[in-house]
Design a protein around this motif. Sequence first.
Motif, PDB file in Angstrom:
ATOM      1  N   LEU A   1       1.021  -1.383  -0.061  1.00  0.00           N
ATOM      2  CA  LEU A   1       0.112  -0.039  -0.078  1.00  0.00           C
ATOM      3  C   LEU A   1       0.938   1.302   0.321  1.00  0.00           C
ATOM      4  N   SER A   2       1.870   1.023   0.695  1.00  0.00           N
ATOM      5  CA  SER A   2       2.879   2.242   0.728  1.00  0.00           C
ATOM      6  C   SER A   2       3.368   2.726  -0.545  1.00  0.00           C
ATOM      7  N   ALA A   3       3.526   1.744  -1.542  1.00  0.00           N
ATOM      8  CA  ALA A   3       4.083   1.871  -2.807  1.00  0.00           C
ATOM      9  C   ALA A   3       3.188   2.375  -3.968  1.00  0.00           C
ATOM     10  N   ILE A   4       1.659   2.635  -3.450  1.00  0.00           N
ATOM     11  CA  ILE A   4       0.889   3.307  -4.382  1.00  0.00           C
ATOM     12  C   ILE A   4       1.143   4.892  -4.533  1.00  0.00           C
ATOM     13  N   PRO A   5       1.452   5.424  -5.790  1.00  0.00           N
ATOM     14  CA  PRO A   5       1.883   6.780  -5.706  1.00  0.00           C
ATOM     15  C   PRO A   5       0.656   7.686  -5.581  1.00  0.00           C
ATOM     16  N   LEU A   6       1.047   8.764  -4.571  1.00  0.00           N
ATOM     17  CA  LEU A   6       0.072   9.755  -4.264  1.00  0.00           C
ATOM     18  C   LEU A   6      -0.115  10.755  -5.184  1.00  0.00           C
ATOM     19  N   PRO A   7      -1.523  11.212  -5.492  1.00  0.00           N
ATOM     20  CA  PRO A   7      -1.568  12.237  -6.528  1.00  0.00           C
ATOM     21  C   PRO A   7      -0.815  13.499  -6.211  1.00  0.00           C
ATOM     22  N   ASN A   8      -1.018  13.937  -4.836  1.00  0.00           N
ATOM     23  CA  ASN A   8      -0.310  15.274  -4.396  1.00  0.00           C
ATOM     24  C   ASN A   8       1.017  14.960  -3.935  1.00  0.00           C
ATOM     25  N   PRO A   9       1.950  15.675  -4.989  1.00  0.00           N
ATOM     26  CA  PRO A   9       3.409  15.588  -4.510  1.00  0.00           C
ATOM     27  C   PRO A   9       3.962  16.312  -3.064  1.00  0.00           C
ATOM     28  N   LYS A  10       3.142  17.216  -2.533  1.00  0.00           N
ATOM     29  CA  LYS A  10       3.627  17.555  -1.498  1.00  0.00           C
ATOM     30  C   LYS A  10       3.473  16.834  -0.172  1.00  0.00           C
ATOM     31  N   ARG A  11       2.457  16.116  -0.384  1.00  0.00           N
ATOM     32  CA  ARG A  11       2.298  15.018   0.862  1.00  0.00           C
ATOM     33  C   ARG A  11       3.000  14.020   0.676  1.00  0.00           C
ATOM     34  N   LYS A  12       3.757  13.840   1.735  1.00  0.00           N
ATOM     35  CA  LYS A  12       4.695  12.624   1.785  1.00  0.00           C
ATOM     36  C   LYS A  12       4.334  11.570   2.564  1.00  0.00           C
TER      37      LYS A  12
END
Lengths: 333, 300
Positions: free
Chosen positions: A267-278
Motif C-alpha cells: 500500500l505504501s507503494a501506491i503513488p500519491l496524486p499530491n506531490p507535497k504530501r509525503k
Amino acid sequence: MLETRMEQEQLQSTTPILRVKNLKKHYPITGLFGRAVGHLKAVDGVEFDLYEKKTMGLVGESGCGKSTTGRTILRLVEPTEGEAIYKGKDIFKLKGKDLQAIRKDIQMIFQDPHSSLNPKQRIGHAIVETMKIHRIGSHKERIERAKELLLKVGIREDQFDRYPHEFSGGQRQRIGIARALAANPKIVICDEPVSALDVSIQSQVINLLKDIQENFNLTYLFISHDLSVVRYMSDYIGVMYLGQLVEKAPTDELFSHPLHPYTQALLSAIPLPNPKRKRERIIIKGDIPSPINPPSGCVFHTRCPYSTKRCEQERPVMKKQTTDHFVACHLHD
Amino acid sequence: MEINTKGVEHIGSELKSEKFKLLFRRFLFNKLAVVGTVIVILLCLFSIVGPFMTKYGPLDIDPMNRLQPPSADHWFGTDNFGRDLFSRVVHGGRVSLVVGFSAALLTAIIGMIIGLYSSYYRILDHVLMRICDGLIAFPDILLAIAITAILGPNPFNVVIAITIVKVPAMARIVRSAALVVKEQTYIEALKAQGASSWRIIWVHMAPNTISPFLVQMTYVFALSIILEAGLSFLGAGVPAPNPSWGNILYDGKAVIFRAWWMTLFPSIFITLAVLGLNLLGDGLRDLLDPHTSKANKKLK
C-alpha cells in the motif's frame, strides 16, 4: 467507518456462492529420467469465499499465483489439492456434463485481448458460439441476443461480421466481455482484464464491468496487480504472496488498516496524486523468493522488517482480527 | 499491416472484396508465383486437351516407324516400338498429374488429422510422432519401392506408397503450426466455456493452420510427381505398356544416344511440372505469411 461496519455485517450474513478451501497447485519439477526432484508451489493452501453480487479482488506481485488460482477454479489447470464448493458440489471432482454446467455458470475474461479472440472468426460468431456450446436458444435467437450483448458493451450492430483485427484492444476486450456474458454466468473470473490496455481505455472497461455486474447480477473474482483498480472494483480483497493468501479484508478496512507487513509495504507503494504530501515508504528488501523451495515458516520472513525466530520456523495461519479481517501473521496472534 | 486498416469504414462485404483484391494484387506482384501458376495451368490443360490433338493412341505400335525423330507427323518423334511419343507424354502426364495430385490430397488430409490430434493430445503425440520419426528415417524412394513391391505396381498403389512416405513431414508441419495456435488464449477461452475437443480442433485450430498446410501441399504435389517418375523409372510404379513420364524415361534410357527425344521430352515435362508447383508454393507462402512478403513491403 460506519459504512465499512455495515458492509462487514452484510458479508457475514450472506452465505457464500463459491467456497474455495485449501487450494494447492504444485508443479512437479522432473530431473533426469522424469524423476520428480521438487515441486513448484504456485498456489499453496489458498482459501476464500465469493459472495453473490460482490467482487473479490485478488492482488499480489506477478508470479504469486493469482492467475493460477483463477484458472484452477475453471479447471483450466488441474489443482493438486483442495475443494471449490459451488451449489453444494466440489468443482474439482466434477466430470463430463456436470463440469460443462459449471463452465456455463462460471465464465472468464482474459488478460490479452489480442489473442483471446480467434483471428479467423467473425466476432459475432464468437458470441453465438458460446450460446451454441451451451445450447441456449435457437439459431435466430442466438444471433439476436449476440447483437444485443454487443450493443450493451458498446459494439455497433453493423460490426457483427467483422474480424478481431479490425478492432482496437479496448474494443476486443469488450467483445471478450460480451462473449463471457453470452452464457448467462453467475460468476465471472476477471484475470487482469485491464492490464493490457491503455490507461484511458482502462477506466472505460472498468466502468463497463461495474455496470454489467449490476445489470446481470454477477459475482466477480477480480485478479489484478494494480492496487488502485482493485480498490475501485472490489468489495473485499485478498492479498497474495508466493502462492499464499496473507491477508483478507473488506476494501476500506484493508486500505485504512493493513495488518500484514507485506500489505503495508504494498500500500505504501501506491503513488500519491499530491506531490507535497509525503508518506513513509516501506521498502522491502530483496527479491521475491523462488516458489520452488519457498522459505520455511512464514513465506515472507526473508523480507519482513519485523521477522522473528518464530517466523522462520512456524507457518502462520489465517486468523480473524476484526469481523471479516483475516491475516496470516505471527505479529497479530 | 496495410490490409488491416484499409477500408475499416466500409460495410462487411465491401471490405471482404477489397481485401481479396489486395491479396490478388499482391499475388500479381510476385512475378515468379504468376509464372508458376501459368505453368501449372498450362500443364493441366495440356494433359486434358492433348489426347485430342493427335490421331495416335499411346499404345499403338508401329514397328515400321521405330525411333523416328520429331517431325510434322510425330511431333515428339516415336519410341522403340514406333509409338507416338507426343501421345505417350500427354497420356503419361495425365497419369503423373493425377497420381501426384491424389497423393498430395491424401497426404494433406491424413497429415492434417495426425498433426492436429497429436498437437492436442500429449500421449497420442508421443506415439504418433515416434511412428513418424521411424518413417522419416527411411530414404523416401527406398520406402516407396518397398511398399509398392508389397502391394504390387499400379497407379493406385503408387498413390498409397507416396502418401505413406510423405505423411510424416506433413503431419509434423501441421503439428508445429497447431502447437502455436493451441497456446493462444482463445483456445483456453474455448476450454473455459466447455467447448468440445472436436469443436476446438476442427472449428478453431484447423483454419489457423491452413497457410503452412496449403504451402506444404503444393510442395508435396511436386515431390509426388518426382517420386512417381522415380518409381516408374525403376519399374515399381506405373507398369508398362501404360505410359507415365517415369517409364517413358526408362524406355528412352537404352536408346539415349540414338533417340535423344525419348529422354528429352518427358524430362522437360517433369521439370516444368515440378518447377511450376514449387514456384506456386513459394508464391503462396509469401502471400499467406505477411512477415516474409517482399511484395507487401514494396506495395506500401
